[in-house]
Write an enzyme that holds these catalytic residues in place. Sequence first.
Site, short mmCIF file in Angstrom:
data_model
loop_
_atom_site.label_atom_id
_atom_site.label_comp_id
_atom_site.label_asym_id
_atom_site.label_seq_id
_atom_site.Cartn_x
_atom_site.Cartn_y
_atom_site.Cartn_z
N HIS A 120 50.76 56.18 29.96
CA HIS A 120 50.40 55.24 28.90
C HIS A 120 51.14 53.91 29.04
O HIS A 120 52.36 53.90 29.24
CB HIS A 120 50.71 55.85 27.53
CG HIS A 120 50.10 57.20 27.33
ND1 HIS A 120 50.80 58.37 27.56
CD2 HIS A 120 48.86 57.56 26.92
CE1 HIS A 120 50.00 59.40 27.30
NE2 HIS A 120 48.82 58.93 26.92
N ASP B 276 55.29 55.51 29.76
CA ASP B 276 55.55 56.77 30.44
C ASP B 276 54.65 56.81 31.68
O ASP B 276 54.15 55.77 32.10
CB ASP B 276 55.34 57.98 29.50
CG ASP B 276 53.93 58.05 28.93
OD1 ASP B 276 53.00 57.45 29.51
OD2 ASP B 276 53.74 58.70 27.88
N SER C 109 44.57 59.93 23.68
CA SER C 109 45.96 59.50 23.46
C SER C 109 46.16 57.99 23.55
O SER C 109 47.16 57.47 23.06
CB SER C 109 46.90 60.19 24.45
OG SER C 109 46.55 59.86 25.79
#
Length: 367
Positions: free
Chosen positions: A345, A342, A52
Site C-alpha cells: 500500500h 508497506d 484495502s
Amino acid sequence: MVLLMKFPSSPPHLPSSLLLCILLFVIVCKTRAVVKLPPNVSVPAVLMFGDSIVDTGNNNNNLGTTARCNFPPYGKDFKGRIPTGRFSNGKVPSDLIVEELGIKEFLPAYLEPNLQPGELATGVCFASGGAGYDPLTSQTSSAISLSGQLDLFKEYIGKLRGLVGEDRTNFILANSLFVVVFGSNDIANTYFLNRIRQLQYDFPAYADLMVSSASNFLKEIYRLGARRIAVFSVPPLGCVPSQRTVAGGTERKIVVKYNEAAQLFNSKLAKELDSLNHNLPNSRMVYIDVYNPLLDIILNYQKYGYKVGDRGCCGTGTIEVVLLCNRFTPLCPNDLEYVFWDSFHPTESAYKKLIAPTIEKYLKELT
C-alpha cells in the site's frame, strides 16, 4: 454486527429536528472544497466500495481475517496518531476524495461502532481489505465480499430513509459519487499467488469472470439509485514491492506479466463500462485510470520528490504488510521519502499525488 444508531437526547428547549439540521450542517461545512464543481451541481456524499486501498476500518472487528491493520505503526501520521484500520500511515483515497470535494475530512467505515447518524447523509465506506470481484477472493481472505458490501449498502439506504426521508434519500443516491475499487487481490492473490483459478482459467478468461462480476454489481447499485459511479482501474501490480519480491527474482525486478494482466483486465473493464452507459439511462459510469499515473510515480519517483520507489517504509519494505508490519517492526526514518508505506500500500503522500489530479481529470465526466 452493525449497531443500531440513535440520536442523543436533545435538550428540552431544542427540538430533535433542529438538532439534526445543526448536526448535518456542521458535518457538511467543516471541510472546504479543493476542486470546483460545475454550476448547479452538488455531490452530497461519497459511497465507497472496495478493498484495502480504500477500506477505512470495516475489518477491525473481523477476527477471522488477517487483513487488519488497526494497530501501530499503521495510522502513525493519521489525526491523533490513531491506527483506525486504514492500510497506510495516514489518510487513504476514501478520505482524500471527500476532502477534495469539500464534503468532510474523513470517510468513516460503515461498520465503525461509534458511527454518528449524521455521517450517513454525507457518505460512508463499505470497503473491506482482501475483497475482490471474484467471490473466491473474498472467501479465502474472509473479507466482506461484493455481495456482502451490497447488503450493507441496502441496509444503509434503509437507515438513510429513516434519517432524512424518502425524497432526500433519493436525491442523495442520485447525486452522490459512488466509487468502486476492486481487482488487485483477484489478480495478485487469487490468480497468481495462490494459483487457485489458474487450474480453471487462462488469464483472459479469468479477466472475463472479473468483469462479469463487476458488471452485475454495477447494475445492482444502479438499480438501487446510483448514477454517478467512478470505477478505478487495477494499478500496476508488477511494480508493487511484495509482488516484486515474490515473482521478480533475486533482483526484485518489475513483474511484467502481472502488469500485462492488469492492463488486459483494465481494457475489458473500460469496454464494459461503455456498454453499461449505453444501456442504463442517465448513468455516468466512468473508468478511472490509476494504472498509468501510479506507474509514473513508481518509475519516476525522484521526479515526485521520493528517494525510494521499490520498497515500503515498514521493515525491509519488501514483504511486510498487515500483521507483519506491527509495533515491533522498524520503520524508515521518513515516510515522505517513500512511495509505499508497506509492501503493498502507498503512503498518504503518494495517494495525495495520485488522487488530487485524478479527481480534477474526471470530475466533469462524473457530474
